[in-house]
Enzyme design. Structure first.
Site, PDB file in Angstrom:
ATOM      1  CG  ASN A   1       8.162  -8.109   0.212  1.00 55.59           C
ATOM      2  OD1 ASN A   1       9.200  -7.467   0.352  1.00 55.59           O
ATOM      3  ND2 ASN A   1       7.356  -7.948  -0.823  1.00 55.59           N
TER       4      ASN A   1
ATOM      5  CB  THR B   1      -1.680 -14.483 -16.767  1.00 59.48           C
ATOM      6  OG1 THR B   1      -1.485 -13.774 -15.531  1.00 59.48           O
ATOM      7  CG2 THR B   1      -2.148 -15.898 -16.466  1.00 59.48           C
TER       8      THR B   1
ATOM      9  CE  LYS C   1       4.256 -16.507 -12.817  1.00 59.78           C
ATOM     10  NZ  LYS C   1       4.181 -15.826 -11.515  1.00 59.78           N
TER      11      LYS C   1
ATOM     12  CG  ASP D   1       2.168  -6.178  -5.996  1.00 61.53           C
ATOM     13  OD1 ASP D   1       3.309  -6.447  -6.411  1.00 61.53           O
ATOM     14  OD2 ASP D   1       1.819  -5.045  -5.605  1.00 61.53           O
TER      15      ASP D   1
ATOM     16  N   GLY E   1       4.583 -19.461  -8.249  1.00 66.21           N
ATOM     17  CA  GLY E   1       3.173 -19.589  -8.574  1.00 66.21           C
ATOM     18  C   GLY E   1       2.620 -18.338  -9.230  1.00 66.21           C
TER      19      GLY E   1
END
Length: 229
Positions: free
Chosen positions: A181, A48, A44, A19, A122
């Site tokens: 970010n 998962t 990707k 995240d 990743g």
């Protein structure tokens, strides 16, 4: 034609942790490269927590406004998907399957034949385990993939950023860029966020002078990166 005459290159987009903002960073970096004239597609690495399709690839297509691509339908952009939202090695074990790294490599190679740049998002950070002795960073090193690292101002991010950068250096990887970010910045912690951004820039200038440094503003309906150095 999607591909120009320039040699294709795959780039590994990772984060300082789960995240960190990799999905938006991947889409934003793709848009920047497209504006520079490159044919770009996202992939990707290992997905998962999904069944059948990759939610991160779907997010890329939505953010970039392309809709589903032929390569998505062919399974080239998310060749390995597990249902349980956990690290790759645990998700594979819970699904009773092996992680086929050769399948990922083959899919990337095909995408490189079609596009100038393949951005591989990743799963989690660089030290996410694929097996007990093999990590995401090992895959990037084995395939000589330049790395784009996504970071932010959350508590502990400087520690995670420096550890990730040191791992990149220790493994002999090329650091292409760092994307800061700004989504996690807020008015209450403005001073902390400004210091985190500035410290990261100083560290890069001292230890990774060839790496690019970008700020990624909070998403407002457009994809953009602001060059910091």
């Amino acid at each position: 034609m999607k591909k120009t005459e320039e040699t294709s290159q795959a780039i590994f987009i990772t984060g300082i942790d789960t995240d960190a903002g990799k999905t938006y960073a991947t889409a934003s970096y793709a848009r920047m490269l497209e504006r520079q004239g490159y044919g770009v597609i996202t992939q990707k690495f290992i997905q998962t927590g999904c069944i059948g399709t990759s939610e991160d690839i779907e997010a890329h297509r939505r953010l970039l406004g392309t809709g589903e691509l032929e390569e998505d339908r062919l399974g080239l952009t998310a060749p390995v998907i597990f249902s349980y939202p956990a690290s790759a090695q645990l998700a594979a074990r819970l699904d009773g399957r092996e992680i086929d790294l050769a399948l990922i490599t083959k899919a990337t190679e095909e995408l490189c034949r079609r596009y100038d740049r393949v951005l591989i998002e990743g799963a989690g950070g660089l030290m996410v385990p694929i097996t007990d002795e093999y990590f995401a960073i090992d895959y990037a090193a084995e395939h000589h993939l330049p790395v784009v690292l996504t970071t932010n101002s959350r508590l502990g991010s400087i520690n995670h950023t420096i550890l990730s950068l040191n791992a990149i250096a220790d493994y002999g990887l090329s650091l292409k860029a760092v994307i800061y970010n700004e989504h996690y910045d807020n008015d209450k912690e403005r001073e902390i966020a400004a210091d985190t951004k500035a410290f990261t820039g100083r560290y890069l200038a001292s230890h990774f002078p060839m790496a690019e440094y970008y700020a990624m503003p909070e998403y407002d309906g457009g994809l953009r990166l602001e060059r910091l150095r």
